[in-house]
Write a protein that holds these residues in place. Structure first.
Motif, PDB file in Angstrom:
ATOM      1  N   PRO A  31     -12.864 -10.000 -23.703  1.00 12.25           N
ATOM      2  CA  PRO A  31     -14.287 -10.363 -23.803  1.00 12.25           C
ATOM      3  C   PRO A  31     -14.661 -11.550 -22.927  1.00 12.25           C
ATOM      4  O   PRO A  31     -15.851 -11.750 -22.625  1.00 12.25           O
ATOM      5  CB  PRO A  31     -14.450 -10.720 -25.293  1.00 12.25           C
ATOM      6  CG  PRO A  31     -13.352  -9.989 -25.978  1.00 12.25           C
ATOM      7  CD  PRO A  31     -12.194 -10.017 -25.017  1.00 12.25           C
ATOM      8  N   PHE A  32     -13.668 -12.329 -22.509  1.00 14.26           N
ATOM      9  CA  PHE A  32     -13.926 -13.543 -21.733  1.00 14.26           C
ATOM     10  C   PHE A  32     -13.509 -13.396 -20.269  1.00 14.26           C
ATOM     11  O   PHE A  32     -13.296 -14.368 -19.570  1.00 14.26           O
ATOM     12  CB  PHE A  32     -13.210 -14.720 -22.410  1.00 14.26           C
ATOM     13  CG  PHE A  32     -13.533 -14.817 -23.871  1.00 14.26           C
ATOM     14  CD1 PHE A  32     -14.810 -15.173 -24.289  1.00 14.26           C
ATOM     15  CD2 PHE A  32     -12.586 -14.494 -24.837  1.00 14.26           C
ATOM     16  CE1 PHE A  32     -15.129 -15.230 -25.639  1.00 14.26           C
ATOM     17  CE2 PHE A  32     -12.897 -14.553 -26.184  1.00 14.26           C
ATOM     18  CZ  PHE A  32     -14.169 -14.926 -26.588  1.00 14.26           C
ATOM     19  N   LEU A  33     -13.417 -12.135 -19.842  1.00 13.50           N
ATOM     20  CA  LEU A  33     -13.143 -11.835 -18.431  1.00 13.50           C
ATOM     21  C   LEU A  33     -14.283 -11.040 -17.790  1.00 13.50           C
ATOM     22  O   LEU A  33     -14.479 -11.107 -16.579  1.00 13.50           O
ATOM     23  CB  LEU A  33     -11.833 -11.049 -18.290  1.00 13.50           C
ATOM     24  CG  LEU A  33     -10.554 -11.858 -18.488  1.00 13.50           C
ATOM     25  CD1 LEU A  33      -9.348 -10.925 -18.573  1.00 13.50           C
ATOM     26  CD2 LEU A  33     -10.361 -12.868 -17.363  1.00 13.50           C
ATOM     27  N   TYR A  34     -15.006 -10.291 -18.603  1.00 16.62           N
ATOM     28  CA  TYR A  34     -16.126  -9.496 -18.087  1.00 16.62           C
ATOM     29  C   TYR A  34     -17.405 -10.335 -18.012  1.00 16.62           C
ATOM     30  O   TYR A  34     -17.572 -11.303 -18.758  1.00 16.62           O
ATOM     31  CB  TYR A  34     -16.384  -8.302 -19.006  1.00 16.62           C
ATOM     32  CG  TYR A  34     -15.451  -7.146 -18.801  1.00 16.62           C
ATOM     33  CD1 TYR A  34     -15.729  -6.157 -17.862  1.00 16.62           C
ATOM     34  CD2 TYR A  34     -14.277  -7.030 -19.551  1.00 16.62           C
ATOM     35  CE1 TYR A  34     -14.874  -5.078 -17.685  1.00 16.62           C
ATOM     36  CE2 TYR A  34     -13.414  -5.954 -19.383  1.00 16.62           C
ATOM     37  CZ  TYR A  34     -13.717  -4.980 -18.442  1.00 16.62           C
ATOM     38  OH  TYR A  34     -12.862  -3.919 -18.258  1.00 16.62           O
ATOM     39  N   PRO A  35     -18.331  -9.939 -17.141  1.00 21.76           N
ATOM     40  CA  PRO A  35     -19.642 -10.599 -17.134  1.00 21.76           C
ATOM     41  C   PRO A  35     -20.461 -10.187 -18.353  1.00 21.76           C
ATOM     42  O   PRO A  35     -20.211  -9.158 -18.984  1.00 21.76           O
ATOM     43  CB  PRO A  35     -20.288 -10.078 -15.835  1.00 21.76           C
ATOM     44  CG  PRO A  35     -19.605  -8.777 -15.568  1.00 21.76           C
ATOM     45  CD  PRO A  35     -18.196  -8.927 -16.080  1.00 21.76           C
ATOM     46  N   ASN A  36     -21.446 -11.002 -18.698  1.00 22.63           N
ATOM     47  CA  ASN A  36     -22.419 -10.667 -19.731  1.00 22.63           C
ATOM     48  C   ASN A  36     -23.717 -11.401 -19.401  1.00 22.63           C
ATOM     49  O   ASN A  36     -23.853 -11.941 -18.298  1.00 22.63           O
ATOM     50  CB  ASN A  36     -21.890 -10.999 -21.132  1.00 22.63           C
ATOM     51  CG  ASN A  36     -21.499 -12.463 -21.294  1.00 22.63           C
ATOM     52  OD1 ASN A  36     -22.253 -13.364 -20.927  1.00 22.63           O
ATOM     53  ND2 ASN A  36     -20.316 -12.714 -21.859  1.00 22.63           N
ATOM     54  N   GLN A  37     -24.661 -11.441 -20.309  1.00 25.02           N
ATOM     55  CA  GLN A  37     -25.940 -12.105 -20.035  1.00 25.02           C
ATOM     56  C   GLN A  37     -25.763 -13.565 -19.651  1.00 25.02           C
ATOM     57  O   GLN A  37     -26.478 -14.083 -18.791  1.00 25.02           O
ATOM     58  CB  GLN A  37     -26.843 -12.032 -21.265  1.00 25.02           C
ATOM     59  CG  GLN A  37     -27.608 -10.757 -21.438  1.00 25.02           C
ATOM     60  CD  GLN A  37     -28.698 -10.916 -22.486  1.00 25.02           C
ATOM     61  OE1 GLN A  37     -28.672 -11.829 -23.316  1.00 25.02           O
ATOM     62  NE2 GLN A  37     -29.674 -10.032 -22.445  1.00 25.02           N
ATOM     63  N   TYR A  38     -24.853 -14.245 -20.304  1.00 29.71           N
ATOM     64  CA  TYR A  38     -24.706 -15.686 -20.108  1.00 29.71           C
ATOM     65  C   TYR A  38     -23.844 -16.031 -18.896  1.00 29.71           C
ATOM     66  O   TYR A  38     -23.978 -17.105 -18.314  1.00 29.71           O
ATOM     67  CB  TYR A  38     -24.090 -16.315 -21.365  1.00 29.71           C
ATOM     68  CG  TYR A  38     -25.034 -16.464 -22.527  1.00 29.71           C
ATOM     69  CD1 TYR A  38     -24.844 -17.466 -23.472  1.00 29.71           C
ATOM     70  CD2 TYR A  38     -26.129 -15.625 -22.698  1.00 29.71           C
ATOM     71  CE1 TYR A  38     -25.706 -17.615 -24.554  1.00 29.71           C
ATOM     72  CE2 TYR A  38     -26.994 -15.758 -23.755  1.00 29.71           C
ATOM     73  CZ  TYR A  38     -26.781 -16.748 -24.677  1.00 29.71           C
ATOM     74  OH  TYR A  38     -27.639 -16.893 -25.737  1.00 29.71           O
ATOM     75  N   LYS A  91      -8.823  -8.413  -8.777  1.00 27.34           N
ATOM     76  CA  LYS A  91      -9.857  -7.432  -9.074  1.00 27.34           C
ATOM     77  C   LYS A  91     -10.870  -8.028 -10.035  1.00 27.34           C
ATOM     78  O   LYS A  91     -10.511  -8.480 -11.125  1.00 27.34           O
ATOM     79  CB  LYS A  91      -9.247  -6.165  -9.670  1.00 27.34           C
ATOM     80  CG  LYS A  91     -10.292  -5.096 -10.009  1.00 27.34           C
ATOM     81  CD  LYS A  91      -9.652  -3.877 -10.642  1.00 27.34           C
ATOM     82  CE  LYS A  91     -10.722  -2.847 -11.009  1.00 27.34           C
ATOM     83  NZ  LYS A  91     -10.126  -1.656 -11.651  1.00 27.34           N
ATOM     84  N   VAL A  92     -12.125  -8.030  -9.654  1.00 21.34           N
ATOM     85  CA  VAL A  92     -13.196  -8.534 -10.508  1.00 21.34           C
ATOM     86  C   VAL A  92     -13.567  -7.437 -11.497  1.00 21.34           C
ATOM     87  O   VAL A  92     -13.926  -6.326 -11.114  1.00 21.34           O
ATOM     88  CB  VAL A  92     -14.425  -8.939  -9.674  1.00 21.34           C
ATOM     89  CG1 VAL A  92     -15.558  -9.398 -10.588  1.00 21.34           C
ATOM     90  CG2 VAL A  92     -14.058 -10.028  -8.683  1.00 21.34           C
ATOM     91  N   LEU A  93     -13.473  -7.740 -12.791  1.00 25.52           N
ATOM     92  CA  LEU A  93     -13.799  -6.762 -13.817  1.00 25.52           C
ATOM     93  C   LEU A  93     -15.309  -6.630 -13.958  1.00 25.52           C
ATOM     94  O   LEU A  93     -16.014  -7.623 -14.033  1.00 25.52           O
ATOM     95  CB  LEU A  93     -13.184  -7.176 -15.152  1.00 25.52           C
ATOM     96  CG  LEU A  93     -11.657  -7.268 -15.203  1.00 25.52           C
ATOM     97  CD1 LEU A  93     -11.201  -7.682 -16.596  1.00 25.52           C
ATOM     98  CD2 LEU A  93     -11.012  -5.944 -14.808  1.00 25.52           C
ATOM     99  N   GLU A  94     -15.777  -5.387 -13.992  1.00 20.90           N
ATOM    100  CA  GLU A  94     -17.201  -5.128 -14.154  1.00 20.90           C
ATOM    101  C   GLU A  94     -17.404  -4.061 -15.223  1.00 20.90           C
ATOM    102  O   GLU A  94     -16.690  -3.060 -15.258  1.00 20.90           O
ATOM    103  CB  GLU A  94     -17.827  -4.687 -12.838  1.00 20.90           C
ATOM    104  CG  GLU A  94     -17.772  -5.748 -11.741  1.00 20.90           C
ATOM    105  CD  GLU A  94     -18.513  -5.342 -10.477  1.00 20.90           C
ATOM    106  OE1 GLU A  94     -19.748  -5.380 -10.502  1.00 20.90           O
ATOM    107  OE2 GLU A  94     -17.850  -4.988  -9.499  1.00 20.90           O
ATOM    108  N   PRO A  95     -18.363  -4.258 -16.133  1.00 20.94           N
ATOM    109  CA  PRO A  95     -18.573  -3.304 -17.233  1.00 20.94           C
ATOM    110  C   PRO A  95     -19.196  -1.997 -16.744  1.00 20.94           C
ATOM    111  O   PRO A  95     -19.848  -1.956 -15.692  1.00 20.94           O
ATOM    112  CB  PRO A  95     -19.527  -4.056 -18.157  1.00 20.94           C
ATOM    113  CG  PRO A  95     -20.264  -4.984 -17.251  1.00 20.94           C
ATOM    114  CD  PRO A  95     -19.290  -5.389 -16.179  1.00 20.94           C
ATOM    115  N   SER A  96     -18.999  -0.935 -17.536  1.00 21.73           N
ATOM    116  CA  SER A  96     -19.618   0.349 -17.202  1.00 21.73           C
ATOM    117  C   SER A  96     -19.966   1.098 -18.476  1.00 21.73           C
ATOM    118  O   SER A  96     -19.294   0.953 -19.505  1.00 21.73           O
ATOM    119  CB  SER A  96     -18.666   1.203 -16.354  1.00 21.73           C
ATOM    120  OG  SER A  96     -17.517   1.575 -17.107  1.00 21.73           O
TER     121      SER A  96
END
Length: 320
Positions: free
Chosen positions: A159-166, A54-59
């Motif tokens: 914090p190192f599994l979700y996407p972010n700007q970088y 499962k790809v983690l995505e923020p909400s």
């Protein structure tokens, strides 16, 4: 499973040419005006980073939201290692600063308007201060919002599994799908690291023209990098971090220095090895030295491998 030697997973290129002006934090060298409400913020520098997973995505779930003039901070998922910020004003240049108590200050551009952007909480549990700044002129900014947020992570790796700007991706990203394809032959995390490393070295080449022209504020578009098959070290690190995170393998995109040159690489975590924090290369039998961008552009020459084999050549400053 046999305990592996802890190793640092480096990605980047040595021959960057950017002037160092201070990345993402206020310092004594920054110009200040006589107006106490004005503050100077230097632009960010550009660093020269199984189908059932499962790809983690923020909400932005709206459960915990802090509001100020033109600013909304959704802190509903701090336990997952991120906050989301939305700006609805008309100012064209907005900066976000996130600082853990007595820790490093991380400065970001907020690029979206009337939409949330995600920002990681990379320094573990504790109290963070989030500030929003509006541009006055040049590098002068005025504080528009500030909020202290207490963070207790469900686990240190989130914090190192979700996407972010970088490291920006979704479950539908081409780079995520390529990572699935590249690693489909195994469920072993270390083997996946090896396969993704080998793919990146073979698929990408260093983009010298881009390195010469890239501007401050640049953020990798991992799918565009993969399509063009070339990039700078920031791109290498972001592509690899995307593939690893989307496989639920914690991965830090690290920004710092190699010598006096701004640089980007990655650190990886596996259960059997812990955080991989020594420089490595997989020769088909064992892990030794590794820097995929160097390996790709330098064709694994003796001098390149000797350089990346010396940990004193690298100094980490930020982890995203």
């Amino acid at each position: 499973m046999q305990k592996k030697v802890l190793i640092l997973f480096l990605v980047g290129i040595l021959f960057c040419t950017f002037t160092i002006t201070g990345c993402g934090q206020l310092g004594a060298d920054n110009e200040k005006t006589s107006n106490a409400e004005e503050i100077t913020i230097a632009d960010e520098q550009v660093p020269l980073a199984n189908t059932s997973v499962k790809v983690l995505e923020p909400s932005a779930s709206g459960e915990t939201v802090y509001k100020g003039t033109n600013v909304a901070v959704d802190a509903s998922n701090t336990s997952q290692g991120y906050v989301m910020v939305k700006y609805s004003g008309k100012n064209q240049k907005i900066k976000i600063q996130i600082t853990k108590s007595s820790g490093t200050t991380y400065t970001y551009n907020l690029n979206a308007r009337n939409a949330y952007e995600v920002f990681p909480l990379t320094e573990g549990n504790g109290s963070y201060t989030l500030k929003v700044f509006e541009n006055l002129s040049g590098t002068k900014y005025s504080q528009a919002f500030s909020k202290d947020i207490n963070v207790k992570l469900k686990n240190q790796y989130l914090p190192f599994l979700y996407p972010n700007q970088y490291v920006n991706f979704t479950a539908n990203s081409t780079t995520v799908k390529k990572g699935i394809e590249v690693t489909k032959s195994t469920t072993d995390d270390l083997k996946k690291v090896e396969l993704i490393y080998n793919y990146t070295v073979d698929a990408l080449t260093y983009d010298t023209a881009k390195a010469a022209s890239v501007q401050s504020g640049y953020l990798p578009d991992v799918d565009a990098v993969l399509a063009s098959k070339k990039g700078i070290c920031f791109d290498y690190a972001s592509v690899m971090a995307t593939m690893l995170r989307s496989q639920n393998i914690p991965c830090k995109l690290v920004v710092g220095y190699t010598g006096n040159v701004y640089h980007a690489w990655i650190n990886v975590y596996t259960p059997e090895s812990g955080w991989i924090d020594g420089m490595i290369f997989f020769d088909g039998q064992k892990w030794q030295l590794m820097d995929p961008t160097f390996a790709s552009s330098g064709k694994k020459s003796e001098s390149i491998m000797k350089y990346i084999g010396n940990a004193s050549n690298y100094t980490a400053k930020y982890a995203y």
